[in-house]
Design a protein around this motif. Structure first.
Motif, PDB file in Angstrom:
ATOM      1  N   SER B 117       0.830  -1.194   0.000  1.00  0.00           N
ATOM      2  CA  SER B 117       0.000   0.000   0.000  1.00  0.00           C
ATOM      3  C   SER B 117       0.868   1.248   0.000  1.00  0.00           C
ATOM      4  O   SER B 117       2.050   1.206   0.330  1.00  0.00           O
ATOM      5  CB  SER B 117      -0.920   0.007   1.216  1.00  0.00           C
ATOM      6  OG  SER B 117      -0.141   0.123   2.387  1.00  0.00           O
ATOM      7  N   VAL B 118       0.254   2.351  -0.394  1.00  0.00           N
ATOM      8  CA  VAL B 118       0.918   3.644  -0.347  1.00  0.00           C
ATOM      9  C   VAL B 118      -0.111   4.675   0.105  1.00  0.00           C
ATOM     10  O   VAL B 118      -1.218   4.717  -0.422  1.00  0.00           O
ATOM     11  CB  VAL B 118       1.536   4.010  -1.720  1.00  0.00           C
ATOM     12  CG1 VAL B 118       0.474   4.092  -2.800  1.00  0.00           C
ATOM     13  CG2 VAL B 118       2.332   5.295  -1.642  1.00  0.00           C
ATOM     14  N   ASP B 119       0.231   5.432   1.125  1.00  0.00           N
ATOM     15  CA  ASP B 119      -0.698   6.429   1.687  1.00  0.00           C
ATOM     16  C   ASP B 119      -2.046   5.811   2.090  1.00  0.00           C
ATOM     17  O   ASP B 119      -3.079   6.479   2.026  1.00  0.00           O
ATOM     18  CB  ASP B 119      -0.962   7.563   0.685  1.00  0.00           C
ATOM     19  CG  ASP B 119       0.257   8.468   0.497  1.00  0.00           C
ATOM     20  OD1 ASP B 119       1.292   8.237   1.166  1.00  0.00           O
ATOM     21  OD2 ASP B 119       0.170   9.397  -0.322  1.00  0.00           O
ATOM     22  N   GLY B 120      -2.053   4.545   2.434  1.00  0.00           N
ATOM     23  CA  GLY B 120      -3.296   3.898   2.846  1.00  0.00           C
ATOM     24  C   GLY B 120      -4.094   3.296   1.707  1.00  0.00           C
ATOM     25  O   GLY B 120      -5.133   2.673   1.922  1.00  0.00           O
ATOM     26  N   ASN B 121      -3.630   3.486   0.465  1.00  0.00           N
ATOM     27  CA  ASN B 121      -4.317   2.933  -0.697  1.00  0.00           C
ATOM     28  C   ASN B 121      -3.745   1.552  -1.026  1.00  0.00           C
ATOM     29  O   ASN B 121      -2.523   1.380  -1.031  1.00  0.00           O
ATOM     30  CB  ASN B 121      -4.117   3.854  -1.904  1.00  0.00           C
ATOM     31  CG  ASN B 121      -4.478   5.290  -1.599  1.00  0.00           C
ATOM     32  OD1 ASN B 121      -5.607   5.597  -1.252  1.00  0.00           O
ATOM     33  ND2 ASN B 121      -3.492   6.191  -1.703  1.00  0.00           N
ATOM     34  N   ARG B 122      -4.610   0.597  -1.330  1.00  0.00           N
ATOM     35  CA  ARG B 122      -4.143  -0.761  -1.611  1.00  0.00           C
ATOM     36  C   ARG B 122      -3.620  -0.878  -3.042  1.00  0.00           C
ATOM     37  O   ARG B 122      -4.346  -0.616  -4.009  1.00  0.00           O
ATOM     38  CB  ARG B 122      -5.277  -1.775  -1.411  1.00  0.00           C
ATOM     39  CG  ARG B 122      -4.767  -3.217  -1.405  1.00  0.00           C
ATOM     40  CD  ARG B 122      -5.898  -4.209  -1.429  1.00  0.00           C
ATOM     41  NE  ARG B 122      -6.492  -4.332  -2.752  1.00  0.00           N
ATOM     42  CZ  ARG B 122      -7.733  -4.744  -2.988  1.00  0.00           C
ATOM     43  NH1 ARG B 122      -8.520  -5.029  -1.990  1.00  0.00           N
ATOM     44  NH2 ARG B 122      -8.180  -4.836  -4.222  1.00  0.00           N
ATOM     45  N   ILE B 123      -2.381  -1.285  -3.188  1.00  0.00           N
ATOM     46  CA  ILE B 123      -1.768  -1.412  -4.507  1.00  0.00           C
ATOM     47  C   ILE B 123      -2.023  -2.803  -5.082  1.00  0.00           C
ATOM     48  O   ILE B 123      -1.725  -3.797  -4.443  1.00  0.00           O
ATOM     49  CB  ILE B 123      -0.234  -1.186  -4.426  1.00  0.00           C
ATOM     50  CG1 ILE B 123       0.080   0.224  -3.922  1.00  0.00           C
ATOM     51  CG2 ILE B 123       0.413  -1.446  -5.775  1.00  0.00           C
ATOM     52  CD1 ILE B 123       1.563   0.446  -3.633  1.00  0.00           C
ATOM     53  N   ASP B 124      -2.593  -2.852  -6.292  1.00  0.00           N
ATOM     54  CA  ASP B 124      -2.768  -4.124  -6.981  1.00  0.00           C
ATOM     55  C   ASP B 124      -1.730  -4.310  -8.081  1.00  0.00           C
ATOM     56  O   ASP B 124      -1.335  -5.426  -8.390  1.00  0.00           O
ATOM     57  CB  ASP B 124      -4.181  -4.210  -7.574  1.00  0.00           C
ATOM     58  CG  ASP B 124      -5.245  -4.293  -6.487  1.00  0.00           C
ATOM     59  OD1 ASP B 124      -4.935  -4.823  -5.403  1.00  0.00           O
ATOM     60  OD2 ASP B 124      -6.376  -3.828  -6.718  1.00  0.00           O
TER      61      ASP B 124
END
Lengths: 143, 143
Positions: B117-124
């Motif tokens: 994740s980055v900044d709380g966003n889930r990376i796919d």
DNA sequence: GTTATTGCAAAATATTTGCATTATA
DNA sequence: TATAATGCAAATATTTTGCAATAAC
């Protein structure tokens, strides 16, 4: 006193582009809206204040700005191109659920601005982006 | 002895996708052609051996493969989407002159595969690419 | 007054969709 | 036979182009 419009005019001028009314207004818009708008979104908004503006002018102008390095085009989604003022070093996060693009200020050591070439190829620009589910959508999904 | 076709079949199967003849052939093509072909290029080549194949099947199949994480779609140019087998960690270089995409094996420490994740966003998924003039075109331009 | 910019409509390009046909298990 | 995959044609979406009208200097 130098107005904001004067500043934008100078910025365009300094890049060797004639600062027409439309061009100033389009850049003004992009400086005020750093949420990576598409052509359609820019048009939709800007036509309210300039009813006679055409999409062709928008396409023309954006292309010129990209070529002159004033703005960046983001080709993340595969459908519409998004546009972004050049403002500091940052990456992008595209949420596949809400379709929004967010700036992310990753603390990684990857900074291609410092590189002029890779494997002998001359670098003119670079882009990094993530795809996934943004934190807002993650929250909503849980409920 | 396991044939190459068996391997491809298993790879598709393991991702929960039914390994039909067309799907096997398309993946086989992508494994053999890692030069980031477009839909048109894949079709042009593959229709020679499978004259009845349609572009719709190609679009369908590529979409499934992308969704299942078997292949990656590259949206660099803003016009056509290019496709790439997942093979090791690498970035891409798009030459604005000859319009080709090259793999670059940058030695930077940027590896988003290690991040979830980055900044709380889930990376796919993530993608990094450069645009510029490739070394071949640089040579030609000098002459 | 000349040259560049703009705007309209049409064209070009890439991709998606609806639905009927075909293949597959 | 039931279900999924495929293929055709039409539709959609985005961007580009040709050319006439307009604006800028």
């Amino acid at each position: 006193m130098i107005t904001n419009m004067e500043n934008i005019k100078n910025l365009i001028n300094n890049k060797g582009v004639k600062p027409t009314f439309h061009r100033i207004k389009i850049l003004e818009y992009l400086m005020a809206h750093k949420n990576h708008p598409t052509v359609d979104k820019i048009y939709e908004d800007i036509v309210k204040s300039i009813p006679t503006i055409s999409k062709t002018t928008l396409y023309n102008t954006l292309k010129i700005f990209v070529d002159k390095g004033i703005i960046t085009e983001l080709t993340i989604t595969g459908s519409e191109t998004h546009y972004d003022m050049k403002h500091g070093d940052h990456h992008h996060f595209y949420c596949t659920q809400c379709k929004q693009i967010f700036d992310v200020h990753s603390n990684c050591s990857y900074d291609c601005n410092m590189k002029e070439s890779v494997d002998g190829n001359r670098i003119d620009s670079y882009q990094c982006y993530y795809k996934g589910i943004c934190k807002n959508c993650l929250k909503i999904n849980v409920i």
